[in-house]
Design a protein around this motif. Structure first.
Motif, short mmCIF file in Angstrom:
data_model
loop_
_atom_site.label_atom_id
_atom_site.label_comp_id
_atom_site.label_asym_id
_atom_site.label_seq_id
_atom_site.Cartn_x
_atom_site.Cartn_y
_atom_site.Cartn_z
N UNK A 97 8.30 -7.57 8.28
CA UNK A 97 8.58 -8.30 7.04
C UNK A 97 7.48 -8.06 6.02
N UNK A 98 6.24 -7.98 6.49
CA UNK A 98 5.12 -7.68 5.59
C UNK A 98 5.32 -6.30 4.96
N UNK A 99 5.69 -5.32 5.79
CA UNK A 99 5.95 -3.97 5.27
C UNK A 99 7.12 -3.99 4.29
N UNK A 100 8.10 -4.82 4.57
CA UNK A 100 9.28 -4.92 3.70
C UNK A 100 8.91 -5.44 2.32
N UNK B 253 6.74 -2.07 -4.31
CA UNK B 253 6.63 -0.68 -4.76
C UNK B 253 7.91 -0.25 -5.47
N UNK B 254 9.05 -0.70 -4.95
CA UNK B 254 10.34 -0.37 -5.57
C UNK B 254 10.46 -0.95 -6.96
N UNK B 255 10.00 -2.19 -7.13
CA UNK B 255 10.03 -2.81 -8.46
C UNK B 255 9.18 -2.02 -9.44
N UNK B 256 8.00 -1.60 -8.99
CA UNK B 256 7.10 -0.86 -9.88
C UNK B 256 7.69 0.50 -10.27
N UNK C 18 13.62 -8.89 -3.24
CA UNK C 18 12.32 -9.53 -3.03
C UNK C 18 12.44 -11.05 -3.12
N UNK C 19 13.14 -11.53 -4.14
CA UNK C 19 13.30 -12.98 -4.32
C UNK C 19 14.05 -13.61 -3.15
N UNK C 20 15.14 -12.98 -2.71
CA UNK C 20 15.91 -13.53 -1.59
C UNK C 20 15.06 -13.54 -0.32
N UNK C 21 14.30 -12.47 -0.11
CA UNK C 21 13.45 -12.39 1.08
C UNK C 21 12.40 -13.49 1.09
N UNK C 22 11.79 -13.76 -0.06
CA UNK C 22 10.73 -14.76 -0.13
C UNK C 22 11.28 -16.19 -0.08
N UNK D 272 13.67 1.38 7.40
CA UNK D 272 12.77 1.37 8.55
C UNK D 272 12.08 0.02 8.73
N UNK D 273 11.73 -0.61 7.62
CA UNK D 273 11.08 -1.92 7.69
C UNK D 273 12.03 -2.97 8.26
N UNK D 274 13.31 -2.88 7.90
CA UNK D 274 14.29 -3.82 8.44
C UNK D 274 14.43 -3.62 9.95
N UNK D 275 14.42 -2.37 10.41
CA UNK D 275 14.48 -2.10 11.84
C UNK D 275 13.25 -2.68 12.54
#
Length: 331
Positions: free
Chosen positions: A163-166, A172-175, A233-237, A287-290
């Motif tokens: 989850x931290x990696x996610x 990074x995707x937002x940027x 990101x918002x949904x995850x947080x 990969x992060x989700x896995x």
């Protein structure tokens, strides 16, 4: 990117603010020596135009000064004893032998003579406003970081390395998609230009000008990208229990990555570095989700769970699209 007027004032060491100087430059109907002379006069700077019929006398002119080339003005900052010209062109530092420089040099220059009293009109007020604008950016970043930290802690995401990696991949995707959005709006950004030049010079511009850079001509893929990563990101947080649902949505995006790479490679034969990075981030996200174990909870997802998520993506996409269209209409 600062205008040539801002760069010239910097070389002359005249107190000014970049914002006011850039606005003054853009107020010129067209770029000319007369226009530059009037602008410099408003800063309390006398100027003089010279036409050097004998190009060998260029080395005798004290720098800095404006030089008119065949296609643009440049700022000559130094001419070394061995005959090498250092100058600023489009905000970039360049240098070449004086003979090479003279091939494009028209012979026309503009000298400026600032005094200790030379300064931007309303300099103190403009500097205060510029400082306030910078402070607002700092506050924005601090508030964003605090919200991110609060969501990270309240969701207890630090217990799950995946989850931290996610979260890191989403940020990074937002940027990256933000830089793509700036490119789509034709807003100059030196960081975006440097990244885009990694695979192919001006590749991002060529790809974004292509009709395939939009979703059925309605939304640009940069709009879709920044919406996807920001909402994820918002949904995850806010709702970390929705991670399995986000994993499924991520998997639905992966076929697009193959099409995007194929289209750049075989159809338009042009590489958009920012686009390729975005495709790579989607796979890193997978990969992060896995790694996080999100796929273990996919079996418990109900179709009704997708409704609020899809609504969130749709609402934000519409809002981003309207904002982009508004900005384009004002430019």
């Amino acid at each position: 990117m600062p205008t040539i007027l801002s760069d010239f004032l910097n070389e002359l060491q005249v107190p000014h603010t970049a914002g006011a100087s850039d606005r003054a430059f853009h107020s010129m109907p067209f770029t000319s020596l007369f226009g530059f002379s009037r602008l410099l006069a408003s800063y309390g700077i006398d100027s003089r135009a010279l036409d050097l019929t004998d190009r060998t006398k260029l080395a005798d002119v004290p720098a800095p000064f404006l030089a008119r080339m065949k296609d643009a003005f440049v700022i000559v900052t130094d001419i070394s004893p061995d005959g090498r010209v250092s100058y600023l062109a489009f905000g970039e530092k360049r240098s070449q032998p004086i003979d090479s420089f003279n091939r494009d040099f028209t012979g026309t220059i503009l000298q400026a003579f600032p005094t200790p009293d030379s300064s931007e009109p309303d300099y103190r007020r403009n500097r205060l406003m510029e400082g306030a604008a910078k402070a607002k950016k700092v506050v924005l970043w601090v508030c964003g970081a605090l919200l991110l930290l609060c969501g990270f802690i309240s969701g207890r995401l630090w217990h799950n390395p995946g989850a931290v990696a996610l979260v890191a991949v989403d940020i990074a995707g937002i940027m990256v998609t933000w830089l793509l959005t700036l490119k789509s709006l034709a807003i100059k950004n030196s960081r975006a230009d440097r990244i885009c030049a990694v695979l192919q010079e001006h590749g991002c511009d060529h790809v974004l000008e292509n009709k395939a850079s939009t979703f059925f001509g309605i939304f640009s893929w940069s709009e879709v990208g920044i919406t996807y990563f920001s909402v994820s990101t918002l949904i995850l947080l806010l709702f970390p229990q929705s991670m399995p649902l986000l994993a499924v949505l991520n998997a639905c995006c992966l076929p697009f990555t193959f099409w995007s790479i194929w289209y750049q490679r075989f159809r338009i034969h042009t590489w958009c570095t920012l686009c390729v990075i975005t495709q790579g981030l989607l796979w890193l996200q997978f990969g992060a989700y896995l790694w996080s174990g999100a796929w273990q909870g996919v079996g418990g997802i109900c179709l009704l769970n997708f409704i609020p998520a899809v609504a969130a993506y749709g609402f934000n996409l519409m809002a981003v699209n309207r904002l982009m269209n508004y900005i384009k209409s004002r430019s």
